[in-house]
Design a protein around this motif. Structure first.
Motif, PDB file in Angstrom:
ATOM      1  N   LYS A  56      -1.616   1.143 -68.191  1.00 66.93           N
ATOM      2  CA  LYS A  56      -0.306   1.371 -67.596  1.00 66.93           C
ATOM      3  C   LYS A  56       0.292   2.680 -68.099  1.00 66.93           C
ATOM      4  CE  LYS A  56       4.325  -0.452 -67.051  1.00 66.93           C
ATOM      5  NZ  LYS A  56       5.223  -1.599 -67.102  1.00 66.93           N
ATOM      6  N   GLU A  57       0.044   2.968 -69.373  1.00 71.67           N
ATOM      7  CA  GLU A  57       0.601   4.198 -69.925  1.00 71.67           C
ATOM      8  C   GLU A  57       0.040   5.438 -69.235  1.00 71.67           C
ATOM      9  OE1 GLU A  57       1.512   4.645 -74.304  1.00 71.67           O
ATOM     10  OE2 GLU A  57      -0.121   6.048 -74.072  1.00 71.67           O
ATOM     11  N   ALA A  58      -1.255   5.412 -68.931  1.00 67.87           N
ATOM     12  CA  ALA A  58      -1.856   6.541 -68.218  1.00 67.87           C
ATOM     13  C   ALA A  58      -1.263   6.651 -66.818  1.00 67.87           C
ATOM     14  CB  ALA A  58      -3.378   6.358 -68.153  1.00 67.87           C
ATOM     15  N   LEU A  59      -1.038   5.514 -66.188  1.00 64.94           N
ATOM     16  CA  LEU A  59      -0.382   5.518 -64.871  1.00 64.94           C
ATOM     17  C   LEU A  59       1.009   6.125 -64.969  1.00 64.94           C
ATOM     18  CD1 LEU A  59       0.149   4.589 -61.922  1.00 64.94           C
ATOM     19  CD2 LEU A  59       0.660   2.324 -62.832  1.00 64.94           C
ATOM     20  N   GLN A  60       1.736   5.788 -66.032  1.00 63.89           N
ATOM     21  CA  GLN A  60       3.082   6.351 -66.224  1.00 63.89           C
ATOM     22  C   GLN A  60       3.013   7.863 -66.411  1.00 63.89           C
ATOM     23  OE1 GLN A  60       4.338   3.934 -69.590  1.00 63.89           O
ATOM     24  NE2 GLN A  60       5.752   2.789 -68.303  1.00 63.89           N
ATOM     25  N   ARG A  61       2.042   8.313 -67.178  1.00 59.56           N
ATOM     26  CA  ARG A  61       1.922   9.761 -67.407  1.00 59.56           C
ATOM     27  C   ARG A  61       1.590  10.497 -66.117  1.00 59.56           C
ATOM     28  NH1 ARG A  61      -2.323  10.531 -70.362  1.00 59.56           N
ATOM     29  NH2 ARG A  61      -2.619   8.486 -71.317  1.00 59.56           N
ATOM     30  N   ASP A  62       0.665   9.919 -65.322  1.00 63.15           N
ATOM     31  CA  ASP A  62       0.299  10.569 -64.067  1.00 63.15           C
ATOM     32  C   ASP A  62       1.454  10.548 -63.070  1.00 63.15           C
ATOM     33  OD1 ASP A  62      -2.111  10.931 -65.273  1.00 63.15           O
ATOM     34  OD2 ASP A  62      -3.269   9.667 -63.927  1.00 63.15           O
ATOM     35  N   THR A  63       2.219   9.463 -63.087  1.00 63.69           N
ATOM     36  CA  THR A  63       3.381   9.380 -62.195  1.00 63.69           C
ATOM     37  C   THR A  63       4.413  10.431 -62.586  1.00 63.69           C
ATOM     38  OG1 THR A  63       3.028   7.008 -61.892  1.00 63.69           O
ATOM     39  CG2 THR A  63       5.206   7.855 -61.342  1.00 63.69           C
ATOM     40  N   LEU A  64       4.647  10.541 -63.873  1.00 63.53           N
ATOM     41  CA  LEU A  64       5.589  11.545 -64.370  1.00 63.53           C
ATOM     42  C   LEU A  64       5.142  12.949 -63.984  1.00 63.53           C
ATOM     43  CD1 LEU A  64       8.009  12.253 -66.226  1.00 63.53           C
ATOM     44  CD2 LEU A  64       6.354  12.397 -68.098  1.00 63.53           C
ATOM     45  N   GLU A  65       3.860  13.220 -64.155  1.00 61.76           N
ATOM     46  CA  GLU A  65       3.349  14.553 -63.849  1.00 61.76           C
ATOM     47  C   GLU A  65       3.539  14.884 -62.371  1.00 61.76           C
ATOM     48  OE1 GLU A  65      -1.024  16.501 -63.888  1.00 61.76           O
ATOM     49  OE2 GLU A  65      -0.538  15.291 -65.653  1.00 61.76           O
ATOM     50  N   ALA A  66       3.291  13.887 -61.509  1.00 59.77           N
ATOM     51  CA  ALA A  66       3.470  14.110 -60.069  1.00 59.77           C
ATOM     52  C   ALA A  66       4.936  14.353 -59.733  1.00 59.77           C
ATOM     53  CB  ALA A  66       2.932  12.910 -59.283  1.00 59.77           C
ATOM     54  N   ALA A  67       5.836  13.657 -60.422  1.00 54.48           N
ATOM     55  CA  ALA A  67       7.270  13.845 -60.174  1.00 54.48           C
ATOM     56  C   ALA A  67       7.710  15.234 -60.637  1.00 54.48           C
ATOM     57  CB  ALA A  67       8.079  12.764 -60.898  1.00 54.48           C
ATOM     58  N   ILE A  68       7.154  15.695 -61.749  1.00 60.86           N
ATOM     59  CA  ILE A  68       7.473  17.039 -62.229  1.00 60.86           C
ATOM     60  C   ILE A  68       6.985  18.074 -61.214  1.00 60.86           C
ATOM     61  CG2 ILE A  68       6.934  18.747 -64.009  1.00 60.86           C
ATOM     62  CD1 ILE A  68       6.833  16.358 -66.005  1.00 60.86           C
ATOM     63  N   ASP A  69       5.815  17.829 -60.624  1.00 58.72           N
ATOM     64  CA  ASP A  69       5.312  18.740 -59.592  1.00 58.72           C
ATOM     65  C   ASP A  69       6.284  18.829 -58.416  1.00 58.72           C
ATOM     66  OD1 ASP A  69       3.042  19.348 -61.007  1.00 58.72           O
ATOM     67  OD2 ASP A  69       1.733  17.959 -59.933  1.00 58.72           O
ATOM     68  N   ILE A  70       6.869  17.691 -58.059  1.00 60.23           N
ATOM     69  CA  ILE A  70       7.820  17.691 -56.945  1.00 60.23           C
ATOM     70  C   ILE A  70       9.073  18.480 -57.314  1.00 60.23           C
ATOM     71  CG2 ILE A  70       9.362  16.210 -55.575  1.00 60.23           C
ATOM     72  CD1 ILE A  70       7.118  14.106 -55.608  1.00 60.23           C
ATOM     73  N   PHE A  71       9.575  18.254 -58.526  1.00 66.73           N
ATOM     74  CA  PHE A  71      10.752  19.018 -58.970  1.00 66.73           C
ATOM     75  C   PHE A  71      10.453  20.514 -58.932  1.00 66.73           C
ATOM     76  CE2 PHE A  71      13.304  21.187 -62.166  1.00 66.73           C
ATOM     77  CZ  PHE A  71      14.582  20.737 -61.880  1.00 66.73           C
ATOM     78  N   ARG A  72       9.285  20.883 -59.421  1.00 66.32           N
ATOM     79  CA  ARG A  72       8.913  22.295 -59.455  1.00 66.32           C
ATOM     80  C   ARG A  72       8.857  22.864 -58.032  1.00 66.32           C
ATOM     81  NH1 ARG A  72       4.050  21.882 -61.659  1.00 66.32           N
ATOM     82  NH2 ARG A  72       4.830  21.816 -63.802  1.00 66.32           N
ATOM     83  N   ALA A  73       8.248  22.094 -57.122  1.00 68.13           N
ATOM     84  CA  ALA A  73       8.116  22.563 -55.740  1.00 68.13           C
ATOM     85  C   ALA A  73       9.475  22.636 -55.042  1.00 68.13           C
ATOM     86  CB  ALA A  73       7.180  21.635 -54.959  1.00 68.13           C
ATOM     87  N   GLU A  74      10.411  21.795 -55.451  1.00 68.89           N
ATOM     88  CA  GLU A  74      11.721  21.759 -54.791  1.00 68.89           C
ATOM     89  C   GLU A  74      12.681  22.800 -55.353  1.00 68.89           C
ATOM     90  OE1 GLU A  74      13.156  19.897 -52.403  1.00 68.89           O
ATOM     91  OE2 GLU A  74      11.402  18.679 -51.903  1.00 68.89           O
ATOM     92  N   VAL A  75      12.613  23.021 -56.662  1.00 67.97           N
ATOM     93  CA  VAL A  75      13.654  23.828 -57.313  1.00 67.97           C
ATOM     94  C   VAL A  75      13.120  25.178 -57.802  1.00 67.97           C
ATOM     95  CG1 VAL A  75      15.380  23.861 -59.167  1.00 67.97           C
ATOM     96  CG2 VAL A  75      14.876  21.729 -57.978  1.00 67.97           C
ATOM     97  N   TRP A  76      11.958  25.151 -58.430  1.00 68.41           N
ATOM     98  CA  TRP A  76      11.461  26.385 -59.050  1.00 68.41           C
ATOM     99  C   TRP A  76      10.746  27.285 -58.058  1.00 68.41           C
ATOM    100  CZ3 TRP A  76      11.945  29.896 -62.455  1.00 68.41           C
ATOM    101  CH2 TRP A  76      10.889  30.720 -62.830  1.00 68.41           C
ATOM    102  N   GLU A  77       9.781  26.730 -57.344  1.00 67.80           N
ATOM    103  CA  GLU A  77       8.944  27.590 -56.507  1.00 67.80           C
ATOM    104  C   GLU A  77       9.714  28.346 -55.422  1.00 67.80           C
ATOM    105  OE1 GLU A  77       5.623  25.132 -55.414  1.00 67.80           O
ATOM    106  OE2 GLU A  77       4.917  25.073 -57.496  1.00 67.80           O
ATOM    107  N   PRO A  78      10.623  27.703 -54.702  1.00 67.53           N
ATOM    108  CA  PRO A  78      11.368  28.481 -53.701  1.00 67.53           C
ATOM    109  C   PRO A  78      12.239  29.573 -54.323  1.00 67.53           C
ATOM    110  CG  PRO A  78      12.198  26.234 -53.834  1.00 67.53           C
ATOM    111  CD  PRO A  78      10.942  26.266 -54.622  1.00 67.53           C
ATOM    112  N   SER A  79      12.584  29.424 -55.598  1.00 63.90           N
ATOM    113  CA  SER A  79      13.428  30.419 -56.254  1.00 63.90           C
ATOM    114  C   SER A  79      12.634  31.656 -56.660  1.00 63.90           C
ATOM    115  CB  SER A  79      14.102  29.810 -57.495  1.00 63.90           C
ATOM    116  OG  SER A  79      14.836  28.664 -57.132  1.00 63.90           O
TER     117      SER A  79
END
Lengths: 224, 224
Positions: A56-79
């Motif tokens: 479960k912990e590995a699943l949590q880490r992978d989920t977190l990483e995917a969410a960070i990717d979304i934040f980056r794509a939404e906020v950082w990359e367009p900037s």
DNA sequence: CCTACCGATCGGTAGG
DNA sequence: CCTACCGATCGGTAGG
């Protein structure tokens, strides 16, 4: 069957699991993602889901990483379309507020939620969240330094203070929007962000109906 | 036995349960408070614990209420020694930062954690948290209005904007202290709070080792 | 990827 | 306040 079929399917299945895990976690928290529920939601067996991640912990880490990717794509990359310095900071603030207002995650900002949930639970998930937060603050600070070097901000500005405040306003907006359902939080944060950066108030957003006064001077977040 | 014994014992037992529930919830979240674990921690049976509250949700509500009482006793009540307006706002900020720095709850600010955990879960616990947050913001706004009426702050100040920013800085400090273990968060929030209120920087706290510049002008959180 | 299963724990109830 | 118990669900494993 096609020789690549199983690999492509496996990747697709993995993405479906993670996408659902992000939805659940953004509302119920990363600890609220249970393997049985996830399996039922994506129509697989528990062993099938767990097999992809191991624990479960590995699943949590992978989920977190995917969410960070979304934040980056939404906020950082367009900037990145804006040049480094003040203009990029302004773009980040626009995309950040928009990201919060649009409700990219159903339960509000995933990173804020994860930060609150794991801020006192030691372990790899805590470390991953703290690393992501430190990286984001450092990114903001680097842009403040670029703005200073460009001559767009006075040398009196403290990059750490500016980054701290921008992040605080985003958390405040998230709380107003999610906990209170108060849409004014976005405008309050937007105003505060621009003020910290010494930027003029933009064309009026939907905000309070109060009478407006001429805009005030920029708010310096100066070195001590 | 004394005629009051059972009542007094019952009250004492209840307080022990709530005190432990607050400790657990501040680290693991309100949903992480399980009746079985609580029972084992206070050396009672599950039925004994549950009998006091009826349901887990009622236990969560009572735990939340007790945590709000602590926040009030730590931050609001000592500030009542200062007169309404700017001096009371300054006192609130001092006690607020102190409350965060001292780690009154083992898992950081209980209200911030509960707000993140329940911001998208409908129900009575969500409503209780939202009510408490609205009340706190309204309290801060009332003090800003008093400061304006006292002539301590210009009429350009927007009470809602000031309250939003003070709250945001407190959340930022909590995140820095808890997630990052970065003690500078308290000083960054303290500086930002005083700047929003137009107050001078106080005697130096433990902060960054960077060279200091003369202090900047107050940061007005003006009406739009 | 599946079925079948493990021991542990969950919130809550019955009955006293 | 207790013991004893309910069905459900938890993370994870065995074996295929």
């Amino acid at each position: 069957m096609s020789p690549r079929r199983s690999t492509a399917d496996a990747e697709h299945t993995r993405e479906r699991i993670i996408a659902r895990a992000i939805e659940i976690a953004s509302v119920e928290g990363l600890e609220g993602v249970s393997i049985g529920r996830l399996a039922s939601d994506v129509q697989m067996s528990k062993a099938g889901v767990l097999g992809r991640f191991g624990t479960k912990e590995a699943l949590q880490r992978d989920t977190l990483e995917a969410a960070i990717d979304i934040f980056r794509a939404e906020v950082w990359e367009p900037s990145l379309l804006a040049p480094p310095g003040l203009r990029r900071l302004a773009a980040i603030c626009e995309h950040w507020i928009s990201y919060l207002e649009r409700g990219v995650f159903p339960g509000g900002c995933f990173l804020t939620a994860a930060s609150c949930e794991f801020d006192d639970r030691p372990g790899p998930v805590h470390e991953a969240i703290a690393d992501a937060h430190r990286l984001w603050l450092a990114t903001l600070e680097a842009e403040v330094r670029a703005a200073i070097d460009n001559g767009e901000l006075s040398r009196d500005y403290d990059p750490a203070a500016v980054a701290f405040r921008l992040n605080a306003y985003a958390m405040g907006a998230n709380q107003a929007l999610q906990l209170l359902g108060d849409a004014r939080g976005a405008a309050l944060a937007h105003d505060a962000m621009r003020e910290v950066l010494g930027l003029p108030r933009p064309r009026r957003r939907r905000a309070t109906a109060k009478p407006r006064k001429p805009r005030g001077a920029a708010a310096p977040a100066r070195r001590r």
